[in-house]
Design an enzyme around this catalytic site. Structure first.
Site, PDB file in Angstrom:
ATOM      1  N   ASP A  13      54.976  89.350  47.264  1.00 14.45           N
ATOM      2  CA  ASP A  13      56.178  89.810  47.985  1.00 14.45           C
ATOM      3  C   ASP A  13      57.029  88.652  48.484  1.00 14.45           C
ATOM      4  OD1 ASP A  13      55.142  92.465  47.752  1.00 14.45           O
ATOM      5  OD2 ASP A  13      53.822  92.027  49.431  1.00 14.45           O
ATOM      6  N   LYS A  16      60.134  86.879  44.330  1.00 14.32           N
ATOM      7  CA  LYS A  16      60.222  86.360  42.953  1.00 14.32           C
ATOM      8  C   LYS A  16      61.267  87.107  42.145  1.00 14.32           C
ATOM      9  CE  LYS A  16      55.891  87.483  42.507  1.00 14.32           C
ATOM     10  NZ  LYS A  16      55.523  87.776  43.878  1.00 14.32           N
ATOM     11  N   LYS A  18      64.056  88.523  43.007  1.00 14.92           N
ATOM     12  CA  LYS A  18      65.429  88.068  43.275  1.00 14.92           C
ATOM     13  C   LYS A  18      65.685  86.755  42.537  1.00 14.92           C
ATOM     14  CE  LYS A  18      68.437  85.814  46.384  1.00 14.92           C
ATOM     15  NZ  LYS A  18      69.187  85.652  47.584  1.00 14.92           N
ATOM     16  N   GLY A  40      56.198  95.173  43.049  1.00 21.09           N
ATOM     17  CA  GLY A  40      57.470  95.826  43.348  1.00 21.09           C
ATOM     18  C   GLY A  40      58.507  94.741  43.512  1.00 21.09           C
ATOM     19  N   HIS A  41      59.379  94.598  42.551  1.00 23.26           N
ATOM     20  CA  HIS A  41      60.382  93.534  42.606  1.00 23.26           C
ATOM     21  C   HIS A  41      61.733  94.147  42.962  1.00 23.26           C
ATOM     22  CE1 HIS A  41      57.633  90.947  39.837  1.00 23.26           C
ATOM     23  NE2 HIS A  41      57.222  90.996  41.079  1.00 23.26           N
ATOM     24  N   THR A  42      62.223  93.786  44.148  1.00 26.93           N
ATOM     25  CA  THR A  42      63.462  94.385  44.640  1.00 26.93           C
ATOM     26  C   THR A  42      64.649  93.487  44.325  1.00 26.93           C
ATOM     27  OG1 THR A  42      62.171  95.330  46.429  1.00 26.93           O
ATOM     28  CG2 THR A  42      64.554  95.358  46.707  1.00 26.93           C
ATOM     29  N   THR A 130      46.625  98.949  45.744  1.00 29.64           N
ATOM     30  CA  THR A 130      47.831  99.780  45.726  1.00 29.64           C
ATOM     31  C   THR A 130      47.517 101.173  45.159  1.00 29.64           C
ATOM     32  OG1 THR A 130      48.358  98.937  43.531  1.00 29.64           O
ATOM     33  CG2 THR A 130      49.350  97.787  45.402  1.00 29.64           C
ATOM     34  N   GLN A 226      52.600  89.519  41.990  1.00 21.75           N
ATOM     35  CA  GLN A 226      51.690  89.212  43.100  1.00 21.75           C
ATOM     36  C   GLN A 226      51.838  87.736  43.508  1.00 21.75           C
ATOM     37  OE1 GLN A 226      49.971  91.097  40.270  1.00 21.75           O
ATOM     38  NE2 GLN A 226      51.075  92.709  41.311  1.00 21.75           N
ATOM     39  N   THR A 241      43.889  90.659  43.513  1.00 20.37           N
ATOM     40  CA  THR A 241      44.182  91.616  42.457  1.00 20.37           C
ATOM     41  C   THR A 241      43.279  91.280  41.267  1.00 20.37           C
ATOM     42  OG1 THR A 241      45.947  92.742  41.249  1.00 20.37           O
ATOM     43  CG2 THR A 241      46.160  90.326  41.453  1.00 20.37           C
ATOM     44  N   THR A 303      54.079 100.635  47.903  1.00 21.64           N
ATOM     45  CA  THR A 303      53.276 101.623  48.632  1.00 21.64           C
ATOM     46  C   THR A 303      53.893 102.015  49.976  1.00 21.64           C
ATOM     47  OG1 THR A 303      52.058  99.832  49.671  1.00 21.64           O
ATOM     48  CG2 THR A 303      51.105 100.739  47.654  1.00 21.64           C
ATOM     49  N   VAL A 416      69.053  83.275  51.800  1.00 21.67           N
ATOM     50  CA  VAL A 416      69.401  83.700  53.160  1.00 21.67           C
ATOM     51  C   VAL A 416      69.797  85.183  53.200  1.00 21.67           C
ATOM     52  CG1 VAL A 416      70.021  81.405  54.009  1.00 21.67           C
ATOM     53  CG2 VAL A 416      71.755  82.780  52.832  1.00 21.67           C
TER      54      VAL A 416
HETATM   55  P1  IMP Z   1      45.622  95.965  43.321  1.00 25.75           P
HETATM   56  O1  IMP Z   1      46.390  94.890  42.638  1.00 25.75           O
HETATM   57  O2  IMP Z   1      46.379  97.275  43.416  1.00 25.75           O
HETATM   58  O3  IMP Z   1      44.255  96.144  42.756  1.00 25.75           O
HETATM   59  O4  IMP Z   1      45.416  95.507  44.849  1.00 25.75           O
HETATM   60  C1  IMP Z   1      44.602  94.390  45.199  1.00 25.75           C
HETATM   61  C2  IMP Z   1      45.193  93.631  46.373  1.00 25.75           C
HETATM   62  O5  IMP Z   1      46.386  92.992  45.955  1.00 25.75           O
HETATM   63  C3  IMP Z   1      45.583  94.496  47.577  1.00 25.75           C
HETATM   64  O6  IMP Z   1      45.413  93.750  48.752  1.00 25.75           O
HETATM   65  C4  IMP Z   1      47.061  94.758  47.355  1.00 25.75           C
HETATM   66  O7  IMP Z   1      47.742  95.047  48.560  1.00 25.75           O
HETATM   67  C5  IMP Z   1      47.470  93.411  46.783  1.00 25.75           C
HETATM   68  N1  IMP Z   1      48.655  93.495  45.934  1.00 25.75           N
HETATM   69  C6  IMP Z   1      48.736  93.985  44.676  1.00 25.75           C
HETATM   70  N2  IMP Z   1      49.986  93.880  44.198  1.00 25.75           N
HETATM   71  C7  IMP Z   1      50.710  93.290  45.156  1.00 25.75           C
HETATM   72  C8  IMP Z   1      52.080  92.867  45.231  1.00 25.75           C
HETATM   73  O8  IMP Z   1      52.876  92.990  44.300  1.00 25.75           O
HETATM   74  N3  IMP Z   1      52.453  92.291  46.403  1.00 25.75           N
HETATM   75  C9  IMP Z   1      51.595  92.081  47.437  1.00 25.75           C
HETATM   76  N4  IMP Z   1      50.313  92.444  47.400  1.00 25.75           N
HETATM   77  C10 IMP Z   1      49.873  93.043  46.266  1.00 25.75           C
END
Ligand code: IMP
Length: 432
Positions: A13, A16, A18, A40-42, A130, A226, A241, A303, A416
């Site tokens: 988060d 990346k 952007k 989730g890329h906003t 997630t 991630q 992950t 999520t 910014v």
């Molecule tokens: P999973 O990737 O859904 O198996 O989750 C494993 C861990 O990675 C958990 O703590 C999630 O919250 C974290 N996680 C997975 N994808 C993201 C992401 O895109 N951003 C931040 N945390 C993530």
């Protein structure tokens, strides 16, 4: 002849998406190389928000090619939905614009069922996934029972592989998790509802395509998902992950030699966040953490979960620089730190009474790490309308300089605000 890799240098988060969107205007090809719809890329363009989970963040530039490489686990229903939403927003995704590797892993509904059942069954030690089925899909790939994207386009192979894989999954669902079984026919029928929509984007040889573009001197950007500290090998295992999130993983996923990846951009927030369980040494459990969470809108784009917030952790950032070979840093969400009397920066840890400057290799030790902070004066000015680095307030410049010097790596860009034009270059990554 080299490619640029954009990776997260914290726990995900970082922003990346952007940065990739901004860089994509100077690139020819954008390659997403790992993860799945857990990301989730906003992107915000002219104030309009687009959230992508699987499609590379270059997709809003209609003259660029976006590739989903072999290392990604593809939720085919999620992907179809993303394409549909982009089309509704006026982006007609052509087969020149989006290419999906035949060798990517198909993430199917039973992976999500298993992910959620496992998390629900854990009392202590929940990972806080997630729930998107990421772990079970990568697990199937490593166990050689995954369905690859190519398998979905061939009805005979699809049915045979589903029957094989569901035998074991159903034993788990019924025997261990008290859940109804899932039939191969059910999944087969669901796949048929979307597969023709994905067929135009199918591509067999991503390795050849990416290698050729690099050889031709075209600009290729690799987009990570991630963050480094969620890497399955080097992160805070098991609170990670299931894929390798670091830069080298881009070469493996796309099927190109690692020497092709020479510009490694580490994206980090001016503070730190983490979503899900696991150690986070510089986490703030007070009103400062709450202010950062509120000002930074720190709620997950996948999520909706509240993100844990804390000061910037230089021990973790230096670790990320080492693991990835980062040679350029991008500091994001700097505007969020406006309004603090002083800004904390974690420069070391105290672990079992000893001061350490390197990130501990065991998660148990990271859990015990107490942050050591240095404080710099804060600022009150709104940064969101500033258009050039030289116009940033003195204390902001001091903060940027301090972080770059302590990290031992140049900060080439600061962000910014969420929009494309809220990006201030200290040293442009691409000259035109
Ligand atoms: P999973 O990737 O859904 O198996 O989750 C494993 C861990 O990675 C958990 O703590 C999630 O919250 C974290 N996680 C997975 N994808 C993201 C992401 O895109 N951003 C931040 N945390 C993530």
């Amino acid at each position: 002849m080299s490619a640029t890799v954009v990776i997260g240098a914290q726990w995900g988060d970082e922003g990346k998406g952007k940065l990739v969107d901004v860089l994509a205007s100077h690139a020819d090809l954008v390659v997403r190389f790992q993860g799945g719809s857990n990301a989730g890329h906003t992107l915000v363009v002219n104030g309009k928000k687009t959230v992508l989970h699987l499609i590379p963040s270059g997709i809003l530039h209609t003259d660029k090619t976006c590739v989903i490489a072999a290392g990604v686990v593809i939720d085919i229903f999620g992907l179809t939905d993303e394409i549909k939403k982009l089309k509704e927003a006026g982006f007609h995704i052509t087969s020149e614009q989006l290419l999906i590797s035949d060798n990517a892993t198909a993430l199917l509904p039973y992976h999500k069922v298993l992910d959620k059942a496992r998390e629900a069954a854990l009392s202590d030690g929940k990972i806080g996934t997630t729930g998107k089925g990421i772990g079970p899909a990568y697990e199937d790939r490593a166990a050689r029972r995954a369905l690859m994207m190519a398998d979905l386009f061939d009805s005979k192979t699809l049915m045979a592989k589903l029957e094989f894989v569901l035998k074991e999954k159903n034993a788990l669902f019924q025997g261990l998790y008290d859940l109804p079984s899932i039939s191969a026919k059910e999944i087969y029928d669901q796949v048929q509802t979307v597969i023709e929509e994905l067929r135009p984007y199918r591509t067999a040889d991503v390795s050849l395509l990416v290698s050729t573009k690099i050889k031709q001197g075209k600009r290729v950007v690799f987009e990570g998902a991630q963050g480094t500290l969620l890497d399955v090998y080097h992160g805070t295992y098991p609170f990670v992950t299931s894929s390798s999130t670091i830069a080298a993983s881009g070469a493996i996923s796309a099927g190109v030699g690692p020497q092709n990846l020479s510009k490694i951009v580490g994206v980090f927030k001016a503070y730190c966040t983490r979503v899900g369980s696991g150690p986070f040494p510089s986490e703030l459990h007070d009103e400062i953490g709450q202010k950062i969470q509120k000002d930074g809108h720190e709620f997950g784009s996948t999520t909706g979960r509240a993100r844990r917030c804390g000061w910037l952790d230089l021990v973790a950032l230096r670790y990320a620089i080492r693991l990835n070979g980062i040679n350029s840093l991008a500091m994001m969400k700097l505007d969020v730190l406006t309004g603090h009397e002083q800004i904390g920066i974690c420069t070391g840890y105290k672990v079992n009474g000893e001061i350490v400057s390197e990130f501990p290799t065991s998660t148990e030790l990271v859990t015990k790490a107490e942050p050591i902070y240095e404080y710099l004066p804060g600022w009150t000015e709104d940064l969101t309308k500033i258009k050039a680095v030289k116009d940033l307030p003195r204390n902001v410049l001091k903060y940027i300089e301090f972080v770059a010097q302590q990290a031992g790596c140049p900060i080439d860009v600061v962000s910014v605000g969420p929009d494309r034009d809220q990006t201030l270059w200290i040293k442009p990554l691409f000259k035109d």
